[in-house]
Design an enzyme around this catalytic site. Structure first.
Site, PDB file in Angstrom:
ATOM      1  N   ARG A  63      -5.424   9.612 -10.734  1.00 20.71           N
ATOM      2  CA  ARG A  63      -6.305   9.806  -9.568  1.00 20.71           C
ATOM      3  C   ARG A  63      -5.461  10.133  -8.326  1.00 20.71           C
ATOM      4  O   ARG A  63      -4.487   9.460  -8.017  1.00 20.71           O
ATOM      5  CB  ARG A  63      -7.111   8.528  -9.324  1.00 20.71           C
ATOM      6  CG  ARG A  63      -7.975   8.563  -8.057  1.00 20.71           C
ATOM      7  CD  ARG A  63      -7.294   7.901  -6.888  1.00 20.71           C
ATOM      8  NE  ARG A  63      -8.160   7.789  -5.716  1.00 20.71           N
ATOM      9  CZ  ARG A  63      -7.737   7.446  -4.500  1.00 20.71           C
ATOM     10  NH1 ARG A  63      -6.479   7.183  -4.299  1.00 20.71           N
ATOM     11  NH2 ARG A  63      -8.574   7.369  -3.494  1.00 20.71           N
ATOM     12  N   THR A  97      -6.297   7.351   6.682  1.00 27.80           N
ATOM     13  CA  THR A  97      -6.151   6.250   5.730  1.00 27.80           C
ATOM     14  C   THR A  97      -7.556   5.802   5.336  1.00 27.80           C
ATOM     15  O   THR A  97      -8.512   6.025   6.079  1.00 27.80           O
ATOM     16  CB  THR A  97      -5.411   5.042   6.338  1.00 27.80           C
ATOM     17  OG1 THR A  97      -6.063   4.676   7.543  1.00 27.80           O
ATOM     18  CG2 THR A  97      -3.969   5.354   6.630  1.00 27.80           C
ATOM     19  N   GLY A  98      -7.645   5.149   4.201  1.00 27.89           N
ATOM     20  CA  GLY A  98      -8.949   4.647   3.765  1.00 27.89           C
ATOM     21  C   GLY A  98      -9.420   5.377   2.526  1.00 27.89           C
ATOM     22  O   GLY A  98      -8.611   5.782   1.687  1.00 27.89           O
ATOM     23  N   SER A 154       0.809  -1.215   0.000  1.00 27.97           N
ATOM     24  CA  SER A 154       0.000   0.000   0.000  1.00 27.97           C
ATOM     25  C   SER A 154       0.843   1.267   0.000  1.00 27.97           C
ATOM     26  O   SER A 154       0.313   2.362  -0.126  1.00 27.97           O
ATOM     27  CB  SER A 154      -0.918   0.011   1.220  1.00 27.97           C
ATOM     28  OG  SER A 154      -0.179   0.209   2.400  1.00 27.97           O
ATOM     29  N   GLY A 189      -5.756  10.498  -4.213  1.00 21.09           N
ATOM     30  CA  GLY A 189      -6.595  10.327  -3.033  1.00 21.09           C
ATOM     31  C   GLY A 189      -6.347  11.483  -2.078  1.00 21.09           C
ATOM     32  O   GLY A 189      -5.835  12.534  -2.463  1.00 21.09           O
ATOM     33  N   ASP A 190      -6.699  11.269  -0.830  1.00 25.13           N
ATOM     34  CA  ASP A 190      -6.517  12.319   0.169  1.00 25.13           C
ATOM     35  C   ASP A 190      -5.065  12.507   0.586  1.00 25.13           C
ATOM     36  O   ASP A 190      -4.670  13.586   1.022  1.00 25.13           O
ATOM     37  CB  ASP A 190      -7.329  11.983   1.422  1.00 25.13           C
ATOM     38  CG  ASP A 190      -6.903  10.630   2.009  1.00 25.13           C
ATOM     39  OD1 ASP A 190      -6.684   9.684   1.223  1.00 25.13           O
ATOM     40  OD2 ASP A 190      -6.800  10.515   3.244  1.00 25.13           O
ATOM     41  N   THR A 242       1.696   6.910   0.313  1.00 27.66           N
ATOM     42  CA  THR A 242       0.832   5.833  -0.182  1.00 27.66           C
ATOM     43  C   THR A 242       1.064   5.571  -1.669  1.00 27.66           C
ATOM     44  O   THR A 242       1.559   6.454  -2.387  1.00 27.66           O
ATOM     45  CB  THR A 242      -0.661   6.196   0.033  1.00 27.66           C
ATOM     46  OG1 THR A 242      -1.478   5.061  -0.252  1.00 27.66           O
ATOM     47  CG2 THR A 242      -1.094   7.348  -0.861  1.00 27.66           C
ATOM     48  N   GLY A 259      -9.963   7.876   0.265  1.00 26.69           N
ATOM     49  CA  GLY A 259      -9.479   9.246   0.152  1.00 26.69           C
ATOM     50  C   GLY A 259     -10.513  10.217  -0.362  1.00 26.69           C
ATOM     51  O   GLY A 259     -10.525  11.391   0.019  1.00 26.69           O
ATOM     52  N   THR A 287      -2.230   3.025   3.463  1.00 28.58           N
ATOM     53  CA  THR A 287      -1.423   4.259   3.480  1.00 28.58           C
ATOM     54  C   THR A 287      -0.663   4.227   4.782  1.00 28.58           C
ATOM     55  O   THR A 287      -1.112   3.587   5.734  1.00 28.58           O
ATOM     56  CB  THR A 287      -2.368   5.486   3.490  1.00 28.58           C
ATOM     57  OG1 THR A 287      -3.114   5.500   2.270  1.00 28.58           O
ATOM     58  CG2 THR A 287      -1.643   6.802   3.657  1.00 28.58           C
TER      59      THR A 287
HETATM   60  N1  ASP Z   1      -6.286   6.999   1.461  1.00 27.80           N
HETATM   61  C1  ASP Z   1      -5.643   6.299   0.367  1.00 27.80           C
HETATM   62  C2  ASP Z   1      -6.160   6.846  -0.937  1.00 27.80           C
HETATM   63  O1  ASP Z   1      -7.329   7.228  -1.006  1.00 27.80           O
HETATM   64  C3  ASP Z   1      -5.849   4.829   0.343  1.00 27.80           C
HETATM   65  C4  ASP Z   1      -5.937   4.097   1.631  1.00 27.80           C
HETATM   66  O2  ASP Z   1      -5.450   4.572   2.654  1.00 27.80           O
HETATM   67  O3  ASP Z   1      -6.517   2.993   1.655  1.00 27.80           O
HETATM   68  O4  ASP Z   1      -5.429   6.810  -1.900  1.00 27.80           O
END
Ligand code: ASP
Length: 310
Positions: free
Chosen positions: A194, A217-218, A45, A196-197, A184, A220, A166
């Site tokens: 793309r 994380t997660g 990741s 993410g956050d 990440t 984004g 991340t």
């Molecule tokens: N936050 C990350 C993104 O959106 C991915 C992740 O942490 O799962 O790229």
């Protein structure tokens, strides 16, 4: 002095904490910790060995923010460099800009003396081709390069639990200065370009010595829409406790019902070094932390704010 991180930061948190013990700054500690995660080939990741985009290319994102100055540096969709966090630090310290993406970020990395990575992942090509063949029923994944309808496949990047992840680090040094860092490879199989956050300042990370810092994380897309890291720090500014601010920022994420495709874990530190985390799922927020007095990091659970929408 303290370092907190997401659980995949366990490969770097001891080095980060040792750096603080030796008198290094929070910015140094965050960079040192994250560089270890970026080199952990088992972590799919973060780093150049992370899951690639839908064309099979790893595009990396990173951010670092110094809570003392509120200066920040970020890179998005950078390809071919082992340490996006160090390139982001270069942006913070050497440029008048705060955010570079793609070719511009790569050019800057090279100007800063970062060598192009020579790492060749022995497994990723097979993982990628198998995924594309099985999910899309396409024999030759190379044909995707000429597709004019890649957008129709962007829903493939819907499983952040399998192909997301991340690393977040927050450190507070002996001077009481706080720094946040995020790195990440983003969602696996994402649409090219793309973001993410993670590299998006105020969404994936934010730090302000006066109140605290946060990182995510997660999914984004949700954190960008809610401005999560900055919101949490602003909640601290209003006088909320760390637990209240983390819970509130996590609740904000759950107000977002449209195009909802996954959850978020938020980690947060108060100006005094207190730490907490929140999660939008059934599971509680989770993070690890370490101080110079400890021999090993400890895992701590925070709050679960389960999403109740449909
Ligand atoms: N936050 C990350 C993104 O959106 C991915 C992740 O942490 O799962 O790229």
């Amino acid at each position: 002095m303290i370092v907190m991180a997401t659980s995949n930061g366990d490969v770097g948190i001891c080095q980060a904490t040792e750096a603080l013990k030796q008198g290094k700054t929070a910015v140094d500690a965050v960079e040192i910790g994250i560089r270890e995660v970026e080199l952990n080939r088992k972590d799919r990741s973060v780093g150049i060995h992370g899951y690639p985009n839908i064309l099979g290319v790893a595009e990396l994102d990173a951010l670092i923010m110094d809570g003392r100055t509120r200066n920040v540096g970020a890179v998005g969709a950078i390809k071919g460099y082992d340490h996006p966090i160090s390139v982001a630090r270069g942006v913070m310290e050497k440029l008048i800009h705060v955010f570079l993406v793609a070719e511009g970020a790569e050019r800057f990395a090279s100007e800063m003396g970062h060598a192009k990575s020579t790492y060749e992942d022995p497994e990723m090509r097979d993982i990628y081709e198998k995924y594309i063949r099985e999910k899309l029923d396409i024999d030759d994944p190379n044909t995707l390069h000429d597709s004019t309808e890649l957008w129709k496949l962007s829903h493939l990047a819907v499983d952040p639990q399998k192909a997301g992840g991340t690393t977040n680090f927050i450190a507070r040094d002996g001077n009481g200065d706080i720094c946040v860092g995020v790195s990440t490879s983003g969602w696996g199989w994402k649409y090219p370009g793309r973001l993410g956050d993670s590299p998006v300042i105020s969404a994936g990370g934010y730090a302000d010595n006066r109140y605290g810092a946060a990182a995510c994380t997660g999914t984004g897309e949700l954190c960008i829409r809610a401005g999560t890291a900055r919101s949490l720090v602003t909640y601290l500014k209003t006088g909320m406790t760390l637990v209240e601010a983390t819970t509130e920022a996590t609740k904000d994420l759950n107000e977002l019902t449209a195009q909802r495709i996954g959850g978020v874990n938020v980690i947060a530190m108060g100006a005094d070094g207190s730490h907490y985390s929140g999660n939008t799922g059934e599971a509680k927020g989770r993070h690890i932390f370490m101080t110079p007095e400890m021999d090993a990091p400890e895992t701590v659970e925070g709050v679960a704010v389960p999403y109740e929408g449909s």
